[in-house]
Enzyme design. Structure first.
Site, PDB file in Angstrom:
ATOM      1  N   CYS A  94    -107.425  -0.692   2.545  1.00 32.72           N
ATOM      2  CA  CYS A  94    -108.760  -0.478   3.076  1.00 32.72           C
ATOM      3  C   CYS A  94    -109.294  -1.702   3.827  1.00 32.72           C
ATOM      4  CB  CYS A  94    -109.695   0.003   1.991  1.00 32.72           C
ATOM      5  SG  CYS A  94    -111.083   0.865   2.734  1.00 32.72           S
ATOM      6  N   ARG A 127    -119.331   8.256   6.242  1.00 32.51           N
ATOM      7  CA  ARG A 127    -118.433   7.530   5.350  1.00 32.51           C
ATOM      8  C   ARG A 127    -117.364   8.492   4.862  1.00 32.51           C
ATOM      9  NH1 ARG A 127    -118.897   2.462   3.809  1.00 32.51           N
ATOM     10  NH2 ARG A 127    -117.503   2.089   2.076  1.00 32.51           N
ATOM     11  N   HIS A 191    -107.053   3.851  -1.898  1.00 27.43           N
ATOM     12  CA  HIS A 191    -107.765   2.729  -2.490  1.00 27.43           C
ATOM     13  C   HIS A 191    -107.145   2.079  -3.701  1.00 27.43           C
ATOM     14  CE1 HIS A 191    -110.837   2.970   0.216  1.00 27.43           C
ATOM     15  NE2 HIS A 191    -111.824   2.576  -0.546  1.00 27.43           N
TER      16      HIS A 191
HETATM   17  N1  GLN Z   1    -115.926  -2.323   4.579  1.00 28.19           N
HETATM   18  C1  GLN Z   1    -114.881  -1.445   5.030  1.00 28.19           C
HETATM   19  C2  GLN Z   1    -115.369  -0.069   5.438  1.00 28.19           C
HETATM   20  O1  GLN Z   1    -116.333   0.431   4.911  1.00 28.19           O
HETATM   21  C3  GLN Z   1    -113.800  -1.328   3.961  1.00 28.19           C
HETATM   22  C4  GLN Z   1    -114.276  -0.634   2.724  1.00 28.19           C
HETATM   23  C5  GLN Z   1    -113.311  -0.667   1.595  1.00 28.19           C
HETATM   24  O2  GLN Z   1    -112.477  -1.552   1.464  1.00 28.19           O
HETATM   25  N2  GLN Z   1    -113.427   0.304   0.740  1.00 28.19           N
HETATM   26  O3  GLN Z   1    -114.761   0.557   6.284  1.00 28.19           O
END
Ligand code: GLN
Length: 239
Positions: A94, A127, A191
């Site tokens: 990520c 998101r 993740h």
């Molecule tokens: N900050 C990054 C995003 O939101 C990565 C998020 C994460 O590692 N879960 O895309």
């Protein structure tokens, strides 16, 4: 392998460890030891120099602020670039995946990435949160990816990288492809302890790091059950 033991570095646990990313180091270490490889795991915090002689580097997920800071420190340190030039394996998750590319967005600002892989990330309309599944590039010889994602970024691959997987559930890079790889560098939106859920991916990294063509099989009854359960749940949710 660079020394008698397999050296695994977990990069910046103080910044990039939002989703239990330590699990990836634990899984790699355990699966290597079960095959008879001595293992050393080093946790390198963001105020420390990064050794450039390890075999595997792990970079985890993080919120925008720590992600931007982590990228700045890695750029200033230079150790990861030296390690990659020497053939080390890198696994990014990520935020740790996004920062391997040319640029990414954090807190509304475009930030410089490490330029180790040919892609860039921007922000998506929503998101991406939920189950993530995909069919992995057949050249890697790894069964379907399963995981969980939670990110605002979208990643656009250039010609210099291959997608890790074709998305069958969730968003990944852009709803069509998920993750990226080139040489011994691999990143995913799956993740946290992605390797606990995808043990064959852990073994791929171990094969890259040790040069072993094959590793003795291990009893993966529990991860296999979890994978089957999650795949059934994704299929049921779609029906
Ligand atoms: N900050 C990054 C995003 O939101 C990565 C998020 C994460 O590692 N879960 O895309």
């Amino acid at each position: 392998m660079s020394t008698e033991s397999l050296r695994i570095v977990w990069i910046y646990p103080d910044l990039l460890s939002t989703y239990g990313d330590r699990g990836n180091a634990l899984i790699l270490a355990r699966r290597a030891r079960q095959r008879g490889f001595p293992v050393e795991v080093l946790e390198v915090r963001s105020d420390q120099r990064l050794p450039s002689t390890a075999d595997i580097y792990l970079i985890g997920g993080g919120e925008d602020g720590p992600q931007a800071l982590g990228a700045q420190r890695l750029l200033a340190d230079g150790g990861l670039h030296r390690a990659v030039a020497q053939g080390s394996v890198v696994f990014g998750v990520c935020a740790g995946y996004q920062l391997l590319g040319t640029s990414f967005f954090a807190k509304g600002t475009r930030c410089a990435g490490l330029e180790l892989l040919d892609f860039s990330s921007d922000r998506g309309p929503t998101r991406a949160v939920g189950e993530l599944a995909g069919e992995i590039d057949p050249r890697l010889g790894v069964p379907a990816l399963t995981g969980f994602e939670n990110h605002g970024g979208r990643t656009h691959l250039g010609p210099g990288v291959s997608p890790l997987a074709r998305v069958t559930a969730g968003v990944g890079n852009d709803g069509a492809t998920e993750g990226a790889w080139r040489g011994k560098l691999l990143g995913t939106y799956s993740h946290g302890p992605a390797l606990a859920r995808n043990p064959a991916l852990a073994d791929l990294l171990l094969r890259w790091a040790t040069g072993a063509h094959q590793l003795p099989p291990l009893d993966d009854t529990w991860p296999d059950r979890l994978r089957a359960e999650r795949r059934a749940a994704v299929a049921a949710a779609r029906a």
